[in-house]
Motif scaffolding. Structure first.
Motif, short mmCIF file in Angstrom:
data_model
loop_
_atom_site.label_atom_id
_atom_site.label_comp_id
_atom_site.label_asym_id
_atom_site.label_seq_id
_atom_site.Cartn_x
_atom_site.Cartn_y
_atom_site.Cartn_z
N ILE A 273 0.84 -1.07 -0.10
CA ILE A 273 -0.11 0.11 -0.10
C ILE A 273 1.03 1.09 0.03
O ILE A 273 1.62 1.45 0.97
CB ILE A 273 -1.08 0.03 1.06
N THR A 274 0.61 1.92 -1.00
CA THR A 274 1.57 3.20 -1.03
C THR A 274 0.82 4.54 -0.66
O THR A 274 -0.49 4.28 -0.30
CB THR A 274 1.75 3.48 -2.79
N ASP A 275 1.66 5.35 -0.44
CA ASP A 275 1.04 6.65 -0.05
C ASP A 275 0.07 7.16 -0.89
O ASP A 275 -1.05 7.86 -0.62
CB ASP A 275 1.93 7.81 0.20
N SER A 276 0.38 7.10 -2.20
CA SER A 276 -0.75 7.38 -3.36
C SER A 276 -1.95 6.58 -3.37
O SER A 276 -3.03 7.17 -3.63
CB SER A 276 -0.08 7.47 -4.57
N ASP A 277 -1.83 5.12 -2.79
CA ASP A 277 -3.12 4.59 -2.70
C ASP A 277 -3.93 5.44 -1.48
O ASP A 277 -5.50 5.38 -1.95
CB ASP A 277 -2.81 3.14 -2.09
N VAL A 278 -3.23 5.82 -0.56
CA VAL A 278 -4.19 6.52 0.36
C VAL A 278 -4.50 7.83 -0.27
O VAL A 278 -5.75 8.49 0.33
CB VAL A 278 -3.08 6.73 1.77
N GLU A 279 -3.67 8.60 -0.84
CA GLU A 279 -3.95 9.96 -1.26
C GLU A 279 -5.17 9.90 -2.24
O GLU A 279 -6.18 10.52 -2.33
CB GLU A 279 -2.95 10.65 -2.02
N ARG A 280 -5.28 8.52 -3.26
CA ARG A 280 -6.33 8.45 -4.05
C ARG A 280 -7.58 7.91 -3.26
O ARG A 280 -8.61 7.60 -4.00
CB ARG A 280 -5.86 7.50 -5.07
N GLU A 281 -7.45 7.66 -1.79
CA GLU A 281 -8.48 7.34 -1.20
C GLU A 281 -8.96 5.96 -1.40
O GLU A 281 -10.17 5.31 -1.23
CB GLU A 281 -9.56 8.32 -0.98
N ILE A 282 -8.01 4.98 -2.08
CA ILE A 282 -8.54 3.64 -2.22
C ILE A 282 -8.16 2.67 -1.02
O ILE A 282 -8.43 1.52 -0.87
CB ILE A 282 -8.00 2.95 -3.49
N ALA A 283 -7.02 3.33 -0.14
CA ALA A 283 -6.75 2.67 1.02
C ALA A 283 -6.85 3.39 2.07
O ALA A 283 -6.73 4.69 2.12
CB ALA A 283 -5.27 2.05 0.88
N VAL A 288 -2.03 2.24 6.58
CA VAL A 288 -0.52 2.55 6.36
C VAL A 288 0.25 2.73 7.75
O VAL A 288 1.32 2.50 8.08
CB VAL A 288 -0.30 3.78 5.48
N GLU A 289 -0.48 3.55 8.50
CA GLU A 289 -0.01 3.91 10.05
C GLU A 289 0.37 2.70 10.64
O GLU A 289 1.47 2.57 11.28
CB GLU A 289 -1.05 4.60 10.72
N ALA A 290 -0.59 1.77 10.49
CA ALA A 290 -0.06 0.69 11.41
C ALA A 290 0.92 -0.19 10.80
O ALA A 290 1.88 -0.77 11.45
CB ALA A 290 -1.31 -0.51 11.25
N PHE A 291 1.15 -0.16 9.44
CA PHE A 291 2.30 -0.78 8.98
C PHE A 291 3.71 0.09 9.19
O PHE A 291 4.46 -0.67 9.69
CB PHE A 291 2.21 -0.82 7.28
N HIS A 292 3.46 1.17 9.27
CA HIS A 292 4.62 2.13 9.60
C HIS A 292 5.08 1.85 11.05
O HIS A 292 6.08 1.62 11.47
CB HIS A 292 4.03 3.65 9.51
N ASP A 293 4.11 2.06 11.93
CA ASP A 293 4.23 1.68 13.49
C ASP A 293 4.90 0.18 13.72
O ASP A 293 5.91 0.27 14.24
CB ASP A 293 3.11 1.70 14.28
N LEU A 294 4.40 -0.73 12.97
CA LEU A 294 5.15 -1.95 13.03
C LEU A 294 6.57 -1.85 12.30
O LEU A 294 7.33 -2.72 13.28
CB LEU A 294 4.28 -3.07 12.12
N SER A 295 6.92 -1.25 11.53
CA SER A 295 8.09 -1.07 10.82
C SER A 295 9.18 -0.53 11.97
O SER A 295 10.41 -0.79 12.02
CB SER A 295 8.20 -0.43 9.71
N VAL A 296 8.63 0.27 12.76
CA VAL A 296 9.36 1.09 13.82
C VAL A 296 9.30 0.04 14.96
O VAL A 296 10.56 -0.02 15.42
CB VAL A 296 8.58 2.50 14.29
#
Ligand SMILES: Nc1ncnc2c1ncn2[C@@H]1O[C@H](COP(=O)(O)OP(=O)(O)OP(=O)(O)O)[C@@H](O)[C@H]1O
Ligand SMILES: [Mg+2]
Length: 307
Positions: A273-283, A288-296
């Protein structure tokens, strides 16, 4: 280097999709990361990472099956940023780290964990240490040969200098999955039990395991607005019961590394899931926040201190 083993008791938990997105977020943050497809019975990580050529494993006869079985000394490496078929990913940001996949062999199958295989696995981890900050090993579901190989390879710390091995157990937020995840951790023939027999200190190993809840519907979120009032009320009660169960089974909040919300896009397609998927409001941004938090969290020592 942080070595992360991704495992689940059940199949189809979201282990591979979540793992791929964790690494993707990590590489966007500038880390060099590598995904090792140890799901030997079904090596399809290339599909999730949008590299069609290795969608069902590599046909070079130099995949991880071939490497671990001693048929090649150089496992096939796929540089996702340059080899992806998803054009949007090819414009990777200049400060991103490497995102590499070591695929399995196309049509490769399961094989037993003998000492030669384990030795080659140790050698591979030691070589990857030079190039990567994080290596994630996606293991087959359940009590597999792949898990045995991973446990045997990490049983003696001195064989893996400069490496920290951590385990993520993925599970859905249901009764069956909670009970199964707990048993995979602490039950007979589970991670700790098998690890002990292979030479691990069981207390140390038990503390190197954290849980990731996938595809969770939070009954207090907007996601439930499409449901009927009776369904929301049911969900609230069920969620409460699951919290109690998770607590009793030892997979309650203290050893949960993160939780990924149910993401409609992922129900239709396994993908990054890319940031652009979120910007286009399909995700959803929460995903993405959850994936980011897990990566940290996966590399944050504070999250891995003894419980
Ligand atoms: N957060 C999520 N919300 C909705 N669907 C999800 C989520 N995470 C994963 N999925 C979907 O669930 C399915 C199973 O995911 P995935 O293939 O990652 O599971 P797995 O545990 O690796 O399965 P297997 O054991 O077959 O390897 C996929 O279709 C995936 O897109
Ligand atoms: Mg998988």
């Amino acid at each position: 280097m942080i070595l992360v083993f991704a495992i689940s008791d059940k199949g189809g938990t979201g282990r591979s999709v979540t793992s791929a997105n964790i690494l993707y977020r990590s590489s966007l943050a500038g880390r060099n990361v590598c995904y090792l497809d140890f799901d030997f019975g079904s090596p399809t990580a290339g599909t999730i990472l949008h590299v069609d050529e290795v969608g069902r494993g590599t046909n070079t006869r130099t995949g991880l099956h071939s490497y671990l079985l001693g048929r090649t000394d150089q496992p096939h490496e796929v540089d996702v940023w340059s080899e992806t078929d998803r054009s949007e990913l090819r414009n990777w940001p200049p400060n991103a780290g490497r995102l590499v996949l070591l695929p399995g062999d196309r049509n490769g199958g399961e094989f037993a964990a003998n000492s030669d295989v384990v030795e080659r696995c140790v050698r591979l981890f030691n070589r990857l240490k030079e190039d990567y900050d994080v290596c994630l090993v996606d293991l087959s579901a359940g009590r597999s040969y792949a898990a045995q190989i991973a446990l045997a390879a990490t049983a003696h710390e001195k064989l893996l200098p400069g490496m920290t091995a951590r385990w993520l157990v993925f599970h859905r937020w249901t009764r069956q999955h909670i009970v199964a995840a707990s048993a995979l951790w602490q039950g007979a023939h589970g991670i700790v039990d098998t690890g002990r027999r292979l030479g691990h200190n069981d207390h140390v190993l038990a503390n190197m395991v954290r849980f990731v809840r996938t595809a969770v519907v939070n009954p207090n979120s907007e996601q439930v607005n499409v449901l009927r009032a009776a369904q929301v009320a049911f969900l609230l009660r069920a969620d409460e019961v699951l919290r109690g169960l998770a607590h009793r089974e030892g997979v309650g909040t203290t050893n949960v590394l993160g939780q990924v919300p149910l993401e409609p896009l992922l129900q239709w397609r396994e993908q990054l899931i890319t940031d652009s998927d979120v910007e286009r409001e399909i995700a959803n941004p929460e995903t993405v926040e959850a994936f980011h938090d897990l990566s940290v969290n996966v590399i944050d020592d504070a999250m891995w201190e003894g419980l």
